[in-house]
Design a protein around this motif. Structure first.
Motif, PDB file in Angstrom:
ATOM      1  N   GLY A 134      -0.631  95.259  37.004  1.00 29.62           N
ATOM      2  CA  GLY A 134      -1.295  94.209  37.756  1.00 29.62           C
ATOM      3  C   GLY A 134      -0.346  93.227  38.388  1.00 29.62           C
ATOM      4  O   GLY A 134      -0.790  92.205  38.919  1.00 29.62           O
ATOM      5  N   THR A 135       0.954  93.513  38.335  1.00 29.23           N
ATOM      6  CA  THR A 135       2.014  92.613  38.817  1.00 29.23           C
ATOM      7  C   THR A 135       1.798  91.184  38.305  1.00 29.23           C
ATOM      8  O   THR A 135       2.008  90.212  39.035  1.00 29.23           O
ATOM      9  N   LEU A 186       3.211  87.861  40.212  1.00 28.80           N
ATOM     10  CA  LEU A 186       2.257  86.913  40.790  1.00 28.80           C
ATOM     11  C   LEU A 186       2.451  85.520  40.220  1.00 28.80           C
ATOM     12  O   LEU A 186       2.433  84.517  40.955  1.00 28.80           O
ATOM     13  N   SER A 209       5.767  83.916  41.607  1.00 28.64           N
ATOM     14  CA  SER A 209       5.617  83.485  42.995  1.00 28.64           C
ATOM     15  C   SER A 209       4.731  82.249  43.093  1.00 28.64           C
ATOM     16  O   SER A 209       5.020  81.326  43.870  1.00 28.64           O
ATOM     17  N   HIS A 210       3.672  82.226  42.319  1.00 30.02           N
ATOM     18  CA  HIS A 210       2.755  81.086  42.346  1.00 30.02           C
ATOM     19  C   HIS A 210       3.462  79.795  41.937  1.00 30.02           C
ATOM     20  O   HIS A 210       3.329  78.762  42.611  1.00 30.02           O
ATOM     21  N   GLU A 244      -2.651  94.072  42.610  1.00 29.64           N
ATOM     22  CA  GLU A 244      -2.376  92.674  42.271  1.00 29.64           C
ATOM     23  C   GLU A 244      -3.609  92.099  41.583  1.00 29.64           C
ATOM     24  O   GLU A 244      -4.659  91.921  42.212  1.00 29.64           O
ATOM     25  N   HIS A 253      -4.979  89.063  40.156  1.00 29.05           N
ATOM     26  CA  HIS A 253      -4.810  87.610  40.060  1.00 29.05           C
ATOM     27  C   HIS A 253      -5.533  87.020  38.860  1.00 29.05           C
ATOM     28  O   HIS A 253      -5.091  86.016  38.299  1.00 29.05           O
ATOM     29  N   ALA A 290      -3.120  87.147  36.123  1.00 29.16           N
ATOM     30  CA  ALA A 290      -2.071  86.141  36.266  1.00 29.16           C
ATOM     31  C   ALA A 290      -2.588  84.766  35.862  1.00 29.16           C
ATOM     32  O   ALA A 290      -1.866  83.968  35.251  1.00 29.16           O
ATOM     33  N   GLY A 339      -9.998  88.074  45.038  1.00 29.84           N
ATOM     34  CA  GLY A 339      -9.733  89.413  44.540  1.00 29.84           C
ATOM     35  C   GLY A 339     -10.931  90.019  43.839  1.00 29.84           C
ATOM     36  O   GLY A 339     -11.204  91.220  43.970  1.00 29.84           O
TER      37      GLY A 339
END
Length: 306
Positions: free
Chosen positions: A35-36, A40, A43-44, A205, A207, A210, A237
């Motif tokens: 799910g990266t 994520l 980067s956030h 991805e 989210h 994350a 998402g």
């Protein structure tokens, strides 16, 4: 061991007087990030906080360039650019102005023990008392139910009462896992969170996952981290995913089956986990290990979500 202090340098544009104590978040990749989640989250935080580079590592000493070749751009008759890898330590502040640190970049290929000692030197210099990491692992769970996570730490008191999903499992090592092991042996505090990502979203991805990781980090550190953009991305998402599932009957049937399995365990008074139907015997540690190792053998193969 070579001198670990020679692996990093403090950046000249940073004011060492600003290096007050704070927790350290480590995001150095690893062999899996379903799910990266970690990507994520990293980067956030960098996009929604004022980040200052405190220190940089000499990646030439710890990376295998041929193992994961950096991207270059060729234009007609010449090479125009090169995406040089970097391993950086950032200083950030949360919404209340509290300091925390983020170490991010590619997982080191070489000199793991020396890298661990280098990070410990930085921790002592910065007054870090708690180190935290998070990433995603694929699980047979539906995205329509609360997102779970597996917590691990150098001190069980850091994670409270939790029902472990795994027993004893042998798996490939990662640098962050070694860091946690070595910090624990030294009596220092580190917590890790493996977010349970629906297996059909492992290459997407995720989210929502994350956001779950962010909330876990907030709980353990007490930081007031920004979350508005991540909440919005998670909502978007979720809507896209529901639309895709509505147009694919086969995937919808599979998700419904996962929902029934999940709900059966939640309703069971003596549920030990959420991984198997209530009428079936619980998988042994060896069976869980075999299933997980079978997945690990597929890591890196091309997969299409859904």
């Amino acid at each position: 061991m070579l001198n670990p202090s020679e692996l990093f340098r403090f950046e000249a544009d940073g004011d060492l007087a600003d290096l007050v104590p704070g927790p350290l978040l480590v995001a150095l990749g690893g062999f899996i990030d379903a799910g990266t989640i970690q990507a994520l989250l990293t980067s956030h935080l960098l996009d929604h906080s004022e980040a200052t580079v405190v220190a940089s590592f000499d990646v030439d000493q710890v990376l295998d360039y041929r193992g994961r070749r950096p991207a270059m751009v060729f234009e007609e008759t010449r090479y125009a650019s090169y995406e040089d890898p970097s391993l950086l330590l950032y200083r950030l502040t949360d919404r209340d102005g509290a300091t925390y640190y983020l170490l991010t970049g590619p997982e080191p290929d070489y000199q793991w023990e020396r890298m661990v000692e280098a990070i410990r030197l930085l921790q002592r210099r910065l007054g870090v008392r708690l180190t935290v990491t998070a990433h995603g692992i694929p699980m047979a769970v539906p995205h329509t139910r609360p997102i779970g996570l597996t917590a691990h730490a150098t001190d069980v008191n850091l994670i409270g009462e939790r029902n472990p999903v795994f027993g004893r499992v042998q798996l490939p090592g990662s640098f962050t896992a070694l860091l946690e092991l070595r910090l624990g042996e030294a009596g220092e505090a580190m917590v890790g969170y493996a977010v349970h990502v629906p297996h059909y979203l492992a290459q997407a991805e995720f989210h929502d996952g994350a956001l779950t990781a962010l909330n876990a980090i907030v709980d353990v550190t007490g930081l007031n981290l920004p979350n508005d953009a991540l909440i919005a991305a998670a909502n978007e998402g979720r809507l896209r995913l529901e639309a895709e599932i509505a147009g694919n009957a086969e995937v919808g049937t599979a998700v419904a089956a996962l929902e029934r399995q999940y709900d059966a365990f939640v309703e069971a008074a003596d549920k030990p986990n959420l991984l198997a139907p209530p009428s079936a015997p619980l998988p042994s540690g060896e069976e869980l290990a075999a299933d997980f190792e079978q997945f690990l053998r597929t890591v890196g193969e091309d997969e299409t979500p859904g």
